[in-house]
Design an enzyme around this catalytic site. Structure first.
Site, mmCIF file in Angstrom:
data_model
loop_
_atom_site.group_PDB
_atom_site.id
_atom_site.type_symbol
_atom_site.label_atom_id
_atom_site.label_comp_id
_atom_site.label_asym_id
_atom_site.label_seq_id
_atom_site.Cartn_x
_atom_site.Cartn_y
_atom_site.Cartn_z
ATOM 1 C CB CYS A 1 2.086 -3.521 4.960
ATOM 2 S SG CYS A 1 0.460 -4.485 5.610
ATOM 3 C CG HIS B 1 -0.158 -0.020 2.509
ATOM 4 N ND1 HIS B 1 0.347 1.164 3.031
ATOM 5 C CD2 HIS B 1 -0.032 -1.061 3.436
ATOM 6 C CE1 HIS B 1 0.967 0.691 4.287
ATOM 7 N NE2 HIS B 1 0.680 -0.579 4.485
#
Length: 74
Positions: A46, A30
């Site tokens: 992440c 992201h």
């Protein structure tokens, strides 16, 4: 665990590409509102990208695209 709602205050940028969900949580790629954190150990698993890079990658992949995460320090 908490879910982040979409919108201007979401620190994950404009795109989320999830690649793993298990009992440990959800992991994905992201954008980030903190570009200085890209490439550093400052998340819970992440992969953070510049928002513009996340937007470009989002256009290139389809749901179900295989992802292999490799940790290889330079």
């Amino acid at each position: 665990k908490m879910r982040l709602a979409p919108g201007e205050t979401n620190p994950l940028g404009t795109r989320w590409m999830g690649f793993l969900e298990n009992s440990g949580g959800e992991y994905g790629m992201h954008g980030t509102d903190n570009p200085g954190s890209v490439g550093k150990f400052s998340s819970h698993g992440c992969v953070r990208l510049k928002v513009s890079d996340a937007e470009a990658l989002f256009e290139l992949v389809d749901v179900g695209t295989p992802v292999e995460v490799v940790y290889q320090p330079v």
